[in-house]
Every structure is written in structure tokens, then in C-alpha cells.
Design a protein around this motif. Structure first.
Motif, PDB file in Angstrom:
ATOM      1  N   GLN A  30      -2.780   4.027   7.324  1.00 24.61           N
ATOM      2  CA  GLN A  30      -3.489   3.627   5.943  1.00 24.61           C
ATOM      3  C   GLN A  30      -3.454   1.751   5.739  1.00 24.61           C
ATOM      4  O   GLN A  30      -4.347   1.446   4.927  1.00 24.61           O
ATOM      5  N   SER A  68      -1.134   6.640  -4.183  1.00 29.38           N
ATOM      6  CA  SER A  68      -2.172   7.677  -3.810  1.00 29.38           C
ATOM      7  C   SER A  68      -2.522   9.060  -4.020  1.00 29.38           C
ATOM      8  O   SER A  68      -1.959   9.725  -3.726  1.00 29.38           O
ATOM      9  N   GLN A 117      -6.993   2.491  -1.314  1.00 32.37           N
ATOM     10  CA  GLN A 117      -6.808   3.209  -1.869  1.00 32.37           C
ATOM     11  C   GLN A 117      -6.680   3.471  -3.646  1.00 32.37           C
ATOM     12  O   GLN A 117      -6.720   2.565  -3.541  1.00 32.37           O
TER      13      GLN A 117
END
Length: 362
Positions: free
Chosen positions: A268, A293, A273
Motif C-alpha cells: 500500500q 481504509s 487510500q
């Protein structure tokens, strides 16, 4: 259930327990386990209540049920055929027959996600047998249905799964995981595991370790088996795995999980996000905020004034219940930390960042 002033609500859909499987002490306080046949709340009553919650400012709904995706509302269906066409996940079976098939879980999610486009929807706890393709495609296509699936495996050994009466084999479970990831490539998976179930051998345990490594979960709940009275296991099996072996196996399960989970968080880093703010970061309450998220990862970021992508009013600190775009800068392999960019809404974020549809319908 509300967390302080956090605008998240837990909505129970079903009462009772329909799946015939040994009862495990999983210590999940959000579920009230009730014996007896499952009863589904009518779709209209759920939609109505969600509408009331939306007016109160609730931003996220967690749909609850002992087997939430076996939801079946036949309350307003007339002249329906017996439920012989109830579709299970490929390779799965159920000891319980559906007498009358009504509106399924995908119908409920379709209705809710369409009527409340700026509200997030999650669900727990599902059973792997009830993931027909239409549910998976709906999750892929609707940005407000979180791409996070709890997929309880319990064991990676087919022989243990048979004694547990889970209704599937190791191979069927892995095939379902492959299908889910082919349809929803960015999905986050979590699971439950029991070690030391009656008759579990070292070979069975090794099969579970290899399944954990093969799937690679974002989160897992792992427990040593504890027999309960008046269950199928209590009536038919002997709790014959020594406590010392159960605890060793549990430690090995946790180690196997930790070998693979970090890569999902590391991946990530560098992405943006959408985070729903839940409150202060407990480790830095005065300076940082924390939220989740879409995939369910915990994300922290510095509390500082931000503009809003669509509203006037200048710069202000994000508040509980705000959606914030966060660029992920660091991974602890169990949580994420990033730089907050702007306050926004759910629909505005995904309209600007459409979900890629890389899988075609089967």
C-alpha cells in the motif's frame, strides 16, 4: 454499536444458527450466538433503518449475522419455488436445505449500496459456501461495498474439515480464494483458524500452516480448540490433542500468518487510500488521527487543517466521521501511516478514481 462518537454502526441481519457445524469458542463479542433456525430480517426494514441512520450522520454500516451471506428474505415473496436453486460456492455443500428462496444477500447489498452511495458497507461473519458469483461481481463494481472479505477456513486439512462438518475441502476453499481474487484483485482477506481440533494430527496441522502461507491473509483470528458441551463434536469425538501441543501449534499458526501478512501492508506504500476517521491515534492522541481504509487496514496520519474537495469553508482539521484522502508513506506490516491530503466524500473520491474492472464475468 457506536464507537464513541465515531459514525459507524453494527446492523444485525439474522438471528439463530442454521449451518450444522461444531460450535467453537471464538470469543467474538460483537456476535450474540443464538441456537435455532436462522431468521432473516425483511429487506425493507433494514433499508428503512439504514436510511434513519444516514440522516443521523452514520457513515459506515457493518452488517452482522451468524452466517450473514446466507441471508434469505422470503417475507414478501409470493408464489416462489422451493429453494432448490439456491446457489452455493462451487465445490461446497450444506447439510441444511433452503425451503423457500427469497431475496438473497447480494439483493440486499445491491439495494443498500445503490440507495446510499456515500455510505460504506461491510459485513461479517460470512460462510465460504455462500459466495455465488453475483455477490462477488457486485462487490467488485460497487465502490461503497468494502473490498474486505472474512473467509473462515478453520483448518487447512480436508480430513479435519470433514470432522468439523464444514461442507468443503481444502481444494474447494483454495479454488474459492482464487476465484475471489480473480474477480476482486485488490480484495483483503481475513480468516478464522482452530488448532488442536479432535483427532488433528501433525500432518493435519502442517496442511493448515501451508494453507495460511498459500493464501496470505491481511488478518486472522487463531485459537486453540476448546470443546463445548452439547455439540456434535462433544457427542461424537474425543478432545484428544494435549494442551501443550495445542499451544505449540497455535504459536506456529501465528508465525506462519506473520510471514505473509506484512506484504499486503507494504504494497500500500505510495498509494492514496480513502480513510474514514474513527478518532485519535492512541499512540499519539494529541497530534495524530486514526481510521480504516476500504480494505480494513488501520491508517494513522498527522492531524492538521485540510481543505475539502467539494465544500467551501476553508481549511479545518478532519473530524470523526470525515473521509480523508491519505497518501501512504510507511508500513509497520500491521498498520499504515501517511500524509493527509484533503477531506472528501465517498462518491467524489471514487468518481475521480474509478475502480478498475479487470475481470470478466464467467
Amino acid at each position: 454499536m457506536r464507537t464513541g462518537t465515531c459514525l459507524v454502526y453494527w446492523q444485525r441481519l439474522t438471528m439463530g444458527k442454521r449451518v450444522s457445524t461444531p460450535f467453537y469458542l471464538l470469543k467474538k463479542p460483537m456476535l450474540t450466538l443464538v441456537q435455532g433456525r436462522e431468521r432473516s430480517r425483511p429487506v425493507e426494514s433494514i433499508v428503512r433503518e439504514v436510511g434513519e441512520l444516514w440522516k443521523e450522520g452514520v457513515k459506515e454500516i457493518m452488517l452482522l449475522g451468524q452466517n450473514v451471506n446466507s441471508y434469505n428474505d422470503a417475507s414478501e415473496i409470493k408464489d416462489v419455488e422451493p429453494g432448490g436453486s439456491w446457489q452455493l460456492s462451487e465445490g461446497f455443500k450444506s447439510m441444511c436445505k433452503v425451503k423457500t428462496m427469497g431475496l438473497r444477500f447480494s439483493d440486499l447489498l445491491d439495494r443498500l449500496s445503490a440507495e446510499f452511495p456515500d455510505m460504506r458497507f461491510r459485513f461479517t461473519s460470512p460462510h465460504p459456501k455462500d459466495f455465488p458469483d453475483d455477490l462477488l461481481f457486485l462487490m467488485r463494481d460497487r465502490y461503497n461495498i468494502c473490498k474486505n472479505i472474512h473467509l473462515p477456513a478453520q483448518s487447512g486439512s480436508t480430513s479435519v474439515l470433514e470432522r468439523m462438518r464444514r461442507g468443503y475441502s481444502r481444494e474447494s476453499y483454495l479454488n474459492l480464494v482464487e476465484k475471489i481474487r480473480s474477480i476482486i484483485p485488490d480484495v483483503g482477506l481475513s480468516s478464522d483458524f482452530i488448532c488442536g481440533f479432535c483427532g488433528e494430527t501433525e500432518e493435519d496441522h502442517t496442511d493448515t500452516l501451508s494453507l495460511i502461507r498459500a493464501v496470505g491473509y491481511d488478518m486472522a483470528y487463531m485459537f486453540a480448540y476448546s470443546m463445548r458441551e452439547k455439540t456434535h463434536a462433544h457427542r461424537n469425538y474425543v478432545d484428544d490433542v494435549p494442551d501443550g501441543d495445542k499451544q505449540r501449534r497455535l504459536t506456529e499458526l501465528i508465525d506462519a500468518f506473520r510471514e505473509t501478512t506484512g506484504q499486503h501492508y507494504d504494497a500500500q506504500v505510495g498509494t492514496i487510500q480513502l480513510v474514514l476517521v474513527e478518532g485519535p491515534n492512541k499512540r499519539a492522541q494529541e497530534t495524530e488521527l486514526m481510521g480504516k481504509s476500504d480494505r480494513g487496514h488501520r491508517v494513522s496520519f498527522l492531524k492538521e487543517p485540510l481543505s475539502h474537495s467539494s465544500e467551501a469553508g476553508g481549511m479545518q482539521n478532519p473530524e470523526i466521521g470525515d473521509y480523508v484522502e491519505v497518501r501512504i508513506l510507511k508500513s509497520s506490516r500491521a498498520s499504515l501511516h501517511g500524509k493527509a491530503l484533503v477531506r472528501t466524500t465517498l462518491s467524489r473520491f471514487y468518481n475521480a478514481n474509478p475502480i478498475p474492472c479487470s475481470a470478466s464475468r464467467f
